[in-house]
Structures are given as C-alpha cells and as structure tokens.
Design a protein around this motif. Structure first.
Motif, PDB file in Angstrom:
ATOM      1  N   PHE A 156      -0.366  96.504  99.943  1.00 34.92           N
ATOM      2  CA  PHE A 156      -1.533  96.049 100.624  1.00 34.92           C
ATOM      3  C   PHE A 156      -0.705  94.713 100.786  1.00 34.92           C
ATOM      4  CE2 PHE A 156      -3.966 100.177  99.134  1.00 34.92           C
ATOM      5  CZ  PHE A 156      -4.205  99.933 100.136  1.00 34.92           C
ATOM      6  N   LEU A 157      -0.707  93.534 101.862  1.00 34.94           N
ATOM      7  CA  LEU A 157      -0.639  92.600 101.729  1.00 34.94           C
ATOM      8  C   LEU A 157      -1.281  91.465 100.522  1.00 34.94           C
ATOM      9  CD1 LEU A 157       1.738  90.249 102.793  1.00 34.94           C
ATOM     10  CD2 LEU A 157      -0.575  89.761 104.510  1.00 34.94           C
ATOM     11  N   ILE A 158      -0.893  90.838  99.725  1.00 35.82           N
ATOM     12  CA  ILE A 158      -1.838  90.189  99.208  1.00 35.82           C
ATOM     13  C   ILE A 158      -1.746  88.398  99.012  1.00 35.82           C
ATOM     14  CG2 ILE A 158      -2.409  91.753  97.118  1.00 35.82           C
ATOM     15  CD1 ILE A 158       0.400  90.098  95.077  1.00 35.82           C
ATOM     16  N   SER A 159      -0.562  88.021 100.095  1.00 36.07           N
ATOM     17  CA  SER A 159      -0.118  86.515  99.946  1.00 36.07           C
ATOM     18  C   SER A 159      -1.062  85.908 101.281  1.00 36.07           C
ATOM     19  CB  SER A 159       1.191  86.468 100.852  1.00 36.07           C
ATOM     20  OG  SER A 159       1.824  85.591 100.951  1.00 36.07           O
ATOM     21  N   ASP A 160      -2.178  84.668 101.258  1.00 34.97           N
ATOM     22  CA  ASP A 160      -2.694  84.520 102.233  1.00 34.97           C
ATOM     23  C   ASP A 160      -1.737  83.663 103.204  1.00 34.97           C
ATOM     24  OD1 ASP A 160      -5.195  84.899 101.295  1.00 34.97           O
ATOM     25  OD2 ASP A 160      -4.933  83.078  99.376  1.00 34.97           O
ATOM     26  N   HIS A 161      -0.365  83.139 102.662  1.00 40.40           N
ATOM     27  CA  HIS A 161       0.317  82.337 103.538  1.00 40.40           C
ATOM     28  C   HIS A 161       0.899  83.599 104.804  1.00 40.40           C
ATOM     29  CE1 HIS A 161       3.067  79.460 104.664  1.00 40.40           C
ATOM     30  NE2 HIS A 161       4.558  80.277 104.207  1.00 40.40           N
ATOM     31  N   VAL A 162       1.131  84.401 104.331  1.00 42.61           N
ATOM     32  CA  VAL A 162       1.709  84.814 104.923  1.00 42.61           C
ATOM     33  C   VAL A 162       1.312  85.588 106.144  1.00 42.61           C
ATOM     34  CG1 VAL A 162       3.355  87.397 104.808  1.00 42.61           C
ATOM     35  CG2 VAL A 162       4.040  86.034 103.159  1.00 42.61           C
ATOM     36  N   LYS A 216       9.163  88.802 100.982  1.00 43.77           N
ATOM     37  CA  LYS A 216       9.220  89.419  99.294  1.00 43.77           C
ATOM     38  C   LYS A 216       8.393  90.291  99.024  1.00 43.77           C
ATOM     39  CE  LYS A 216      11.778  84.603  97.676  1.00 43.77           C
ATOM     40  NZ  LYS A 216      12.996  85.476  97.921  1.00 43.77           N
ATOM     41  N   PRO A 217       9.431  90.883  98.256  1.00 39.57           N
ATOM     42  CA  PRO A 217       8.074  92.776  97.549  1.00 39.57           C
ATOM     43  C   PRO A 217       6.804  91.859  96.854  1.00 39.57           C
ATOM     44  CG  PRO A 217      10.688  92.869  97.218  1.00 39.57           C
ATOM     45  CD  PRO A 217      10.435  91.473  97.621  1.00 39.57           C
ATOM     46  N   THR A 218       7.106  90.480  96.115  1.00 44.78           N
ATOM     47  CA  THR A 218       6.183  90.542  95.460  1.00 44.78           C
ATOM     48  C   THR A 218       4.590  89.651  95.913  1.00 44.78           C
ATOM     49  OG1 THR A 218       6.981  88.020  95.418  1.00 44.78           O
ATOM     50  CG2 THR A 218       7.566  89.556  93.663  1.00 44.78           C
ATOM     51  N   CYS A 219       5.042  89.939  97.291  1.00 45.84           N
ATOM     52  CA  CYS A 219       3.836  89.861  98.624  1.00 45.84           C
ATOM     53  C   CYS A 219       3.292  90.575  98.863  1.00 45.84           C
ATOM     54  CB  CYS A 219       4.248  88.829  99.809  1.00 45.84           C
ATOM     55  SG  CYS A 219       5.397  86.995  99.859  1.00 45.84           S
ATOM     56  N   PHE A 220       3.375  91.212  98.168  1.00 40.92           N
ATOM     57  CA  PHE A 220       2.738  92.619  98.515  1.00 40.92           C
ATOM     58  C   PHE A 220       1.664  93.632  97.136  1.00 40.92           C
ATOM     59  CE2 PHE A 220       5.631  93.004 101.949  1.00 40.92           C
ATOM     60  CZ  PHE A 220       4.687  92.726 103.038  1.00 40.92           C
ATOM     61  N   TYR A 221       0.716  94.437  97.396  1.00 45.81           N
ATOM     62  CA  TYR A 221       0.490  95.143  95.762  1.00 45.81           C
ATOM     63  C   TYR A 221       0.057  96.851  96.545  1.00 45.81           C
ATOM     64  CZ  TYR A 221      -2.470  97.083  92.100  1.00 45.81           C
ATOM     65  OH  TYR A 221      -2.853  98.118  90.976  1.00 45.81           O
ATOM     66  N   ALA A 245       4.620  96.131  95.037  1.00 47.12           N
ATOM     67  CA  ALA A 245       5.666  95.721  95.081  1.00 47.12           C
ATOM     68  C   ALA A 245       6.212  96.847  96.032  1.00 47.12           C
ATOM     69  CB  ALA A 245       5.983  94.590  94.021  1.00 47.12           C
ATOM     70  N   PRO A 246       6.644  96.682  97.022  1.00 52.46           N
ATOM     71  CA  PRO A 246       7.573  97.540  97.209  1.00 52.46           C
ATOM     72  C   PRO A 246       9.036  97.257  96.797  1.00 52.46           C
ATOM     73  CG  PRO A 246       7.506  96.017  98.847  1.00 52.46           C
ATOM     74  CD  PRO A 246       6.325  95.766  98.206  1.00 52.46           C
ATOM     75  N   LYS A 247      10.112  98.563  96.836  1.00 54.87           N
ATOM     76  CA  LYS A 247      11.289  98.301  96.439  1.00 54.87           C
ATOM     77  C   LYS A 247      12.058  97.128  97.445  1.00 54.87           C
ATOM     78  CE  LYS A 247      11.280 102.358  93.687  1.00 54.87           C
ATOM     79  NZ  LYS A 247      11.974 103.111  93.230  1.00 54.87           N
ATOM     80  N   VAL A 248      11.719  97.358  98.995  1.00 54.85           N
ATOM     81  CA  VAL A 248      12.507  96.508  99.717  1.00 54.85           C
ATOM     82  C   VAL A 248      12.226  95.406 100.583  1.00 54.85           C
ATOM     83  CG1 VAL A 248      13.699  98.222 100.360  1.00 54.85           C
ATOM     84  CG2 VAL A 248      11.422  98.047 101.180  1.00 54.85           C
ATOM     85  N   GLU A 249      12.583  94.346 100.732  1.00 54.97           N
ATOM     86  CA  GLU A 249      11.990  93.384 101.594  1.00 54.97           C
ATOM     87  C   GLU A 249      11.683  93.463 102.871  1.00 54.97           C
ATOM     88  OE1 GLU A 249      13.781  88.620 101.636  1.00 54.97           O
ATOM     89  OE2 GLU A 249      14.523  89.638 101.264  1.00 54.97           O
ATOM     90  N   SER A 250      10.506  92.696 103.510  1.00 54.54           N
ATOM     91  CA  SER A 250      10.280  93.041 104.771  1.00 54.54           C
ATOM     92  C   SER A 250      10.715  91.613 105.511  1.00 54.54           C
ATOM     93  CB  SER A 250       8.438  93.708 104.358  1.00 54.54           C
ATOM     94  OG  SER A 250       8.350  94.372 103.440  1.00 54.54           O
ATOM     95  N   SER A 251      10.057  92.076 106.852  1.00 50.54           N
ATOM     96  CA  SER A 251      10.548  91.142 107.608  1.00 50.54           C
ATOM     97  C   SER A 251       9.294  91.180 108.932  1.00 50.54           C
ATOM     98  CB  SER A 251      11.846  91.228 108.644  1.00 50.54           C
ATOM     99  OG  SER A 251      13.404  90.544 107.664  1.00 50.54           O
ATOM    100  N   VAL A 252       8.534  89.565 109.383  1.00 49.38           N
ATOM    101  CA  VAL A 252       7.930  89.826 110.320  1.00 49.38           C
ATOM    102  C   VAL A 252       8.597  89.421 111.888  1.00 49.38           C
ATOM    103  CG1 VAL A 252       5.512  88.431 111.263  1.00 49.38           C
ATOM    104  CG2 VAL A 252       6.019  88.724 109.007  1.00 49.38           C
TER     105      VAL A 252
END
Length: 278
Positions: A39-45, A187-192, A194-201
């Motif tokens: 789950f996304l946890i970053s307000d900024h993203v 970055k993975p730290t923006c999720f809970y 955290a996945p093992k890979v980076e994501s892109s929008v």
C-alpha cells in the motif's frame, strides 16, 4: 463548472498525513501476499499522481487499496469509480465515502468487471496482470489519459524505442494505443510493506486506432519477440502468411524484431486481419 464531491472541513481528511500501517492495524488488516499488496503510504507521491491525472467527469481507479488516491481523485473528478478485489478493505472505503459523496467502490476483479465510460484511469497495476489490464482498458474504456504505477523495469519497457535492449512486445503494444511518458520513480520505502523493487509512474495519452485488432497485434508481437536475437525470417520460419504480409508491410525480415518500428508492426497486423496466429 465541475461539482466535486463534498468533503469534510479538514482537507482530504482522513488521508493527508495519515499513518497507513497504524490505520490497517486498527482494523486488524494485514496486506495479502497472494494479491501482491503493497500500500502506498507517501502523501507526496499520491499528490503527484493525482496532479498528473488532471480533472474531469469520471475516473476509474484500479485497485484503490486503502483509499489514499481515491480521496484525492474525488476532489478533481465528478465521479470516482474504484474497482477493488479485496473486500476486507471495505471499512476503510466507508470512511472515504463518508467524506466524499461522489465515490463508488466496486468489489470485483477488474478483468471480469463490465466497465463504464471514463476520461481517465488511475492505478497501481500488479506486475503479473499488467498486459491484460492494459488490453481491457485500451479496448473497452479508451480513456484520454492513464496515470499508472508499475515496476520500474516494466515502465522502461513501455517507453522503450526501437533498437534499444528494453524494446519488445510490451513496448509495441502500449505505443500502438497510447503515447507513454515516464514521470517519476517511486522508492520501496513509499509503500507498506516495502516491495523489493523500485516502481515508476507513467502517463499514457490515448491515441486509439480503430483499425488495430489488439488481440491479433498482441499475438503477433509476442511471436516476433519470442526469439529476439534471431532475424525475423528465422522466427517466422515457414509460416507463409506471416512472411508474405511482412514483405507487403515493407519489413526487412533479415532484421531482428527489436529493429522493427511500432508503425511497421501495426501495418503488418492490419494485413493479417482475419488470420489465425498461434
């Protein structure tokens, strides 16, 4: 003027600055590994994604999860239809609906759901069903814009150009129906968790050609790229219809598939209409 959903006095309540892991625990909810939930946890993203999605009449959100994007989309669109497979998340969604009257949650598998018309589609797409989701969206919804989050490696393939190492079947398929733009990485730290890979929008601007048979095109490009290091004529082998139509499309079959442009693949597919490609 757009009439957006009513909201409480506190901006985007209760999704701005919220501790998502704590919220989930308060409802005794844990992310499901079987559904690939992070789950996304970053307000900024979340704010950035919605800013690129723009505003309008109706937006479909694929996999709303906790509702972080849903609440924000409700402030930009007259109608938000959020399609979620996991009914366990309904208590969180009820909180969103209590603050935003223009939000509707549909608890179905997106691939089985009968879609409505929408000018935009937003979502965090699961890696293993990204192509079927895109195919359904391109064929049945045809939104003007899609803002999607996918694994970084997948995003690179979607925007890749002919001749590059990442150009392949997915590149051709996506670019046959849309104009894709890579927006930013997450970055993975923006999720809970955290996945093992980076994501892109990515932002995909719709450019739908009614003459393109999406199913046939997908089969053709998958076949062409099944042995990407070989010359096209060696991949096609003795399939006469493929060889003849490739030449008719002015495709040099001594080239490798990664050297064939999207436009050439589209023309080739148009010459194969009515043919059965295995």
């Amino acid at each position: 003027m757009l009439q957006m959903g009513t909201q409480s006095s506190k901006s985007l309540y209760p999704w701005q600055g919220l501790d998502i892991p704590k919220l989930l625990r308060s409802f005794y909810l844990e992310p499901k590994k079987s559904l690939g939930q992070s789950f996304l946890i970053s307000d900024h993203v979340a704010d950035n994604i919605v800013s690129y999605a723009g505003s309008g009449d109706c937006v479909i959100e694929i996999g709303p999860g906790t509702g972080m994007l849903t609440a924000r989309l409700a402030s930009h669109y007259n109608r938000v239809i959020a399609v979620e497979l996991d009914q366990r998340l309904k208590p969180l969604h009820d909180i969103v609906k209590a603050s935003y009257t223009n939000v509707e949650f549909v608890y179905e598998d997106f691939l089985k759901w009968h879609p409505v018309e929408a000018s935009a589609v937003v979502g965090n797409l699961p890696y293993y069903i990204t192509t079927p989701i895109l195919e359904k969206t391109f064929l049945n919804i045809k939104p003007k814009v899609m803002v999607i989050m996918v694994q970084k490696e997948l995003a690179q393939r979607m925007v890749a150009k002919p001749g590059s190492k990442t150009y392949g079947a997915l590149s051709v398929f996506v670019q046959s129906f849309t104009k894709p733009f890579a927006l930013f990485n997450v970055k993975p730290t923006c999720f809970y968790p955290a996945p093992k890979v980076e994501s892109s929008v990515l932002k995909l601007e719709g450019n739908y050609n009614p003459d393109i048979d999406a199913v046939l095109l997908e089969k053709l490009v998958k076949k062409a790229f099944q042995q990407r290091r070989k010359m096209l004529k060696n991949v096609i082998g003795e399939e006469t219809i493929l060889l003849e139509t490739a030449k008719e499309a002015h495709i040099d079959v001594s080239l490798r598939p990664e050297q064939i442009t999207v436009e050439q693949f589209n023309y080739w597919a148009s010459l194969l209409k009515g043919q059965n490609i295995v």
